[in-house]
Design a protein around this motif. Structure first.
Motif, short mmCIF file in Angstrom:
data_model
loop_
_atom_site.label_atom_id
_atom_site.label_comp_id
_atom_site.label_asym_id
_atom_site.label_seq_id
_atom_site.Cartn_x
_atom_site.Cartn_y
_atom_site.Cartn_z
N LEU A 1 -0.69 11.05 0.11
CA LEU A 1 0.32 10.28 0.82
C LEU A 1 1.34 11.26 1.39
O LEU A 1 2.11 11.88 0.64
CB LEU A 1 1.01 9.29 -0.12
N GLN B 1 7.45 11.05 3.79
CA GLN B 1 8.10 10.29 4.84
C GLN B 1 9.62 10.51 4.77
O GLN B 1 10.16 10.88 3.72
CB GLN B 1 7.80 8.80 4.68
N THR C 1 5.56 2.36 0.65
CA THR C 1 4.21 1.82 0.68
C THR C 1 3.90 1.18 -0.67
O THR C 1 4.28 1.70 -1.72
CB THR C 1 3.15 2.89 1.01
N LEU D 1 1.09 0.09 -3.35
CA LEU D 1 -0.26 0.54 -3.70
C LEU D 1 -1.10 -0.56 -4.33
O LEU D 1 -2.29 -0.37 -4.55
CB LEU D 1 -0.18 1.73 -4.67
N ALA E 1 5.02 0.64 -6.01
CA ALA E 1 5.45 1.07 -4.68
C ALA E 1 5.86 2.53 -4.74
O ALA E 1 6.37 3.01 -5.77
CB ALA E 1 6.62 0.22 -4.20
N VAL F 1 9.81 -6.22 1.93
CA VAL F 1 8.45 -5.76 1.64
C VAL F 1 8.00 -6.46 0.36
O VAL F 1 8.58 -6.25 -0.71
CB VAL F 1 8.41 -4.23 1.45
N ALA G 1 1.79 -4.58 5.31
CA ALA G 1 0.82 -3.60 5.80
C ALA G 1 -0.24 -3.40 4.73
O ALA G 1 -0.01 -3.69 3.55
CB ALA G 1 1.52 -2.27 6.11
N HIS H 1 -2.29 -1.95 1.79
CA HIS H 1 -1.82 -1.10 0.70
C HIS H 1 -2.11 0.37 1.01
O HIS H 1 -3.19 0.72 1.49
CB HIS H 1 -2.50 -1.49 -0.61
N GLY H 2 -1.13 1.21 0.75
CA GLY H 2 -1.25 2.62 1.05
C GLY H 2 -0.77 3.00 2.43
O GLY H 2 -0.80 4.17 2.81
N THR H 3 -0.30 2.00 3.21
CA THR H 3 0.24 2.24 4.55
C THR H 3 1.76 2.21 4.50
O THR H 3 2.35 1.32 3.89
CB THR H 3 -0.27 1.17 5.53
N TRP H 4 2.38 3.16 5.16
CA TRP H 4 3.84 3.27 5.10
C TRP H 4 4.53 2.21 5.96
O TRP H 4 4.07 1.89 7.05
CB TRP H 4 4.29 4.66 5.56
N VAL H 5 5.65 1.71 5.44
CA VAL H 5 6.50 0.75 6.15
C VAL H 5 7.90 1.33 6.22
O VAL H 5 8.48 1.66 5.18
CB VAL H 5 6.55 -0.61 5.42
#
Length: 267
Positions: A5, A8, A13, A15, A20, A224, A257, A259-263
């Motif tokens: 990961l 950022q 994100t 998981l 998170a 989120v 989003a 799971h594992g995708t950044w917001v």
């Protein structure tokens, strides 16, 4: 699972389950780590493993544990992962049971961490949580079900981020909003967790409508959802959450989003 990961500037994100990863102020923070694969966990059943494992998460600066009494918030590998972190923040009783490096925080107490980005400190405020119905029987310490806390992260030039932990109480969310105005983003544990033997099967975490109500009370611009899949006792999933936010006219706040995708944590 082997893909790392990337760091950022200011993002989160999920998981799976409650877990998170929050990158903020140059710090990497993991909340309620659960890294076991699917399978039975005592009286609970995990139905899916995480979107990223411990190696993908990499070194962390802080682990937040809302409570350690239930495996859906701290399973075997999650517990081992937390013990390798330089710092774990949790409730006082949980810290006693976990031992080093856990530090116990009572609601409305603060811990500060230096920020690698040079912006001063990250302030971590422990806030209350009620892990079940308001009228549920309370233990000697005044807790419903068990000791649980949430967290508010803040700092200069950073968004203020609320991580709810397993809270089911809108009254508690309202108290947090009064005492901490200006929450910009919220990671809400939803899923309406239910265990038939507890409180007549009533929700132990926010159901979808209460999650939408919590978002409205907080006034956060980014919401989120977490804690809505990966375990058999979560009775509501993402479709119910999206419908509740739609019916409340709050769909624009919801950030969902894979799971594992950044917001991003900013609007």
């Amino acid at each position: 699972m082997s893909t790392g990961l990337s760091r950022q500037e200011c993002a989160v994100t999920v998981l799976g389950g409650p877990t998170a990863v929050i990158d903020i102020g140059g710090l990497r923070i993991v909340s309620d780590p659960t890294f076991d694969e699917a399978g039975p966990q005592g009286y609970l059943t995990k139905t899916a493993g995480p979107a990223a494992d411990e190696d993908a998460v990499g070194p962390v600066d802080l682990v937040l544990v809302s409570h350690e009494a239930h495996p859906d918030n701290l399973d075997g590998r999650g517990r081992a992962f937390a013990k390798t972190a330089p710092l774990v923040l949790t409730g006082p009783r949980a810290a006693e049971r976990l031992g080093s490096p856990a530090v116990g925080l009572s609601p409305w107490t603060v811990h500060r961490l230096p920020r690698p980005d040079g912006g001063g400190d990250l302030t971590v405020l422990a806030v209350p949580a009620v892990h079940g119905p308001e009228d549920g029987e309370r233990d000697a310490d005044g807790n419903v079900n068990c000791e649980v806390i949430g967290f508010v992260l803040s700092g200069q030039r950073l968004p203020t981020v609320y991580v709810s932990g397993d809270n089911a109480s809108i009254r508690t969310v309202a108290e947090i909003s009064r005492r901490v105005p200006g929450i910009d983003a919220a990671v809400l544990h939803a899923g309406a967790a239910r265990v038939p033997a507890k409180f007549d099967g009533r929700p132990l975490s926010l159901d979808s409508r209460r999650a939408a109500a919590a978002a409205a009370v907080l006034g956060a611009e980014v919401v989120v959802p977490a804690h809505y899949d990966g375990w058999a006792h979560f009775s509501e999933g993402l479709p119910e959450i999206e419908l509740a936010f739609h019916e409340a006219g709050l769909s624009s706040l919801l950030r969902v989003a894979p799971h594992g995708t950044w917001v991003p944590l900013t609007h």
